[in-house]
Design an enzyme around this catalytic site. Structure first.
Site, short mmCIF file in Angstrom:
data_model
loop_
_atom_site.label_atom_id
_atom_site.label_comp_id
_atom_site.label_asym_id
_atom_site.label_seq_id
_atom_site.Cartn_x
_atom_site.Cartn_y
_atom_site.Cartn_z
N SER A 1 0.82 -1.34 0.15
CA SER A 1 -0.15 -0.06 -0.07
C SER A 1 0.97 1.16 0.04
CB SER A 1 -0.88 -0.12 1.37
OG SER A 1 -1.64 1.19 1.50
N TYR B 1 -2.36 -0.12 10.45
CA TYR B 1 -2.48 -0.36 9.00
C TYR B 1 -1.18 -0.30 8.35
CZ TYR B 1 -3.98 -0.61 3.90
OH TYR B 1 -4.24 -0.93 2.56
N LYS C 1 1.65 -2.82 6.39
CA LYS C 1 1.93 -2.63 5.19
C LYS C 1 3.39 -2.32 4.82
CE LYS C 1 -1.88 -3.62 3.19
NZ LYS C 1 -2.19 -4.66 2.32
N1 LIG Z 1 -8.58 0.14 -2.05
C1 LIG Z 1 -7.45 0.87 -1.66
O1 LIG Z 1 -7.50 1.91 -1.87
C2 LIG Z 1 -6.26 0.19 -1.37
C3 LIG Z 1 -5.07 0.91 -1.24
C4 LIG Z 1 -3.72 0.26 -0.99
C5 LIG Z 1 -3.76 -1.13 -0.68
N2 LIG Z 1 -4.88 -1.76 -0.81
C6 LIG Z 1 -4.95 -3.26 -0.28
O2 LIG Z 1 -5.26 -4.09 -1.40
C7 LIG Z 1 -5.84 -5.09 -0.91
C8 LIG Z 1 -7.32 -5.25 -1.06
O3 LIG Z 1 -8.03 -4.35 -0.92
P1 LIG Z 1 -9.56 -3.88 -1.45
O4 LIG Z 1 -9.46 -2.53 -1.53
O5 LIG Z 1 -9.66 -4.73 -2.47
O6 LIG Z 1 -10.48 -4.26 -0.15
P2 LIG Z 1 -11.78 -5.14 -0.22
O7 LIG Z 1 -12.15 -5.01 1.38
O8 LIG Z 1 -12.92 -4.87 -1.20
O9 LIG Z 1 -11.35 -6.57 -0.28
C9 LIG Z 1 -10.34 -7.29 0.60
C10 LIG Z 1 -10.83 -8.80 0.41
O10 LIG Z 1 -9.92 -9.40 1.46
C11 LIG Z 1 -10.93 -10.39 2.13
N3 LIG Z 1 -10.34 -10.57 3.54
C12 LIG Z 1 -10.41 -9.97 4.60
N4 LIG Z 1 -9.99 -10.77 5.48
C13 LIG Z 1 -9.73 -12.20 5.05
C14 LIG Z 1 -9.36 -13.15 5.62
N5 LIG Z 1 -8.88 -13.19 7.12
N6 LIG Z 1 -9.19 -14.31 4.96
C15 LIG Z 1 -9.25 -14.19 3.65
N7 LIG Z 1 -9.81 -13.05 2.92
C16 LIG Z 1 -10.12 -12.03 3.61
C17 LIG Z 1 -12.20 -9.56 2.04
O11 LIG Z 1 -13.20 -10.65 2.21
C18 LIG Z 1 -12.19 -9.02 0.99
O12 LIG Z 1 -12.83 -9.84 -0.27
C19 LIG Z 1 -5.63 -5.20 0.44
O13 LIG Z 1 -4.77 -5.66 1.10
C20 LIG Z 1 -5.64 -3.60 0.84
O14 LIG Z 1 -4.93 -3.17 2.19
C21 LIG Z 1 -6.19 -1.29 -1.04
#
Ligand SMILES: NC(=O)c1ccc[n+]([C@@H]2O[C@H](COP(=O)([O-])OP(=O)(O)OC[C@H]3O[C@@H](n4cnc5c(N)ncnc54)[C@H](O)[C@@H]3O)[C@@H](O)[C@H]2O)c1
Length: 282
Positions: A169, A184, A188
């Protein structure tokens, strides 16, 4: 011949023989590969499973959600690959290991792994409590760590090498005014350190390890927060120098590249896909 026995003339000959024979499209192909994606039930993980499928890889999607947000039969039909969904919690090691065994049984081998399962917590540092903080570390750090380990074990078993892409991230690199993301960001930051460490340790096994750091991307994780607070939305929209929130499609290229032979000489790196926000603000 060991890699180190190569002479300069061997390298010159190999370079001349390969730079025209493989187009960039050939290099990006994942045809015949098997890719495991955690957190693939929705959001970025689901789009990255689709990315691997678009490039020709079969995909094993893992998530704690009961069902994926998209119809996987569409993926199989459109890209002539196999796609299967597995329900598991990345913090339950026994469950996770059983799923990886099942994937090996169902698909025969594992070539790639993307760890996208993650949770976010936005609250003041002074208010963080132990349990909620431990949950973030367990899912984001240990969940990614052991998913990568199980994938690497499968890669070693099948002696085909592989590529692991950890979803990190922008929060690992810079803090965002008005968002309070201490635990968080710590989780990361651990992913970025882990990437560099594993890249070195896994290189002799022909396993590349890289990460991708998204900035604000329009998924439920961030849109939930934005819909409750106009200030947060303004920050997502106006904060990045490119002056908009990112789309899930904008993560596809970086991860597809890192999985593929196009990145055969790339390990231990992080690709920021953040609209410039970690470089500064206008
Ligand atoms: N969306 C953003 O702006 C953003 C920015 C930087 C990093 N990220 C990272 O990208 C990744 C995906 O995030 P996203 O935005 O798609 O979020 P999201 O919440 O839409 O998706 C996250 C997914 O992880 C699954 N999950 C959570 N805990 C879990 C567990 N214990 N076991 C199995 N699955 C689990 C959830 O069910 C969900 O489907 C994450 O690691 C997040 O930190 C997202």
């Amino acid at each position: 011949m060991s890699r180190n026995a190569l002479s300069v003339s061997d390298v010159v000959a190999r370079d001349a023989a390969t730079y025209k024979s493989s187009t960039v499209f050939d290099l990006l192909s994942l045809k015949g590969k098997v890719t495991v994606v955690t957190g693939a039930g929705r959001g970025i993980g689901l789009v990255l499973a689709r990315t691997a499928a678009e490039l020709g890889s079969s995909v094993a999607l893992l998530d704690v959600l009961p069902t994926p947000a998209d119809d996987l039969s569409e993926l199989e039909r459109d890209f002539d690959i196999r796609a299967k969904y597995y329900r598991a919690d990345v913090t339950e090691f026994t469950q996770l290991a059983e799923v990886f065994d099942q994937v090996k049984h169902d698909f025969g081998h594992i070539d790639n792994c993307i760890t996208a399962a993650g949770l976010v917590l936005d609250k003041p540092f002074l208010d963080h409590e132990w349990e909620e903080s431990a949950r973030i570390m367990n899912v984001n750090v240990l969940g990614s760590f052991f998913s990568a380990q199980l994938a690497a074990k499968a890669m070693v078993e099948h002696k085909r090498g592989g590529s692991i892409v950890l979803i990190c991230s922008g929060a690992a690199h810079a803090s965002t005014p008005s968002r309070r993301m201490s635990i968080y960001s710590a989780s990361k930051g651990a992913i970025w350190s882990l990437t560099k460490n594993l890249a070195v340790e896994m290189a002799p096994l022909n396993i590349r390890v890289n990460c991708v750091s998204p900035g604000f991307i329009a998924t439920e994780m961030v849109l939930d927060a934005a819909s409750k607070d106009e200030k947060i939305w303004e920050q997502f929209r106006d904060g990045p120098p490119l002056k908009r929130i990112g789309l899930r499609s904008e993560i596809k290229g970086s991860v597809g590249y890192l999985l593929s032979e196009a990145a055969a000489f790339t390990t231990g790196t992080d690709i920021l896909v953040d609209g410039g926000i970690t470089s500064g603000r206008i």
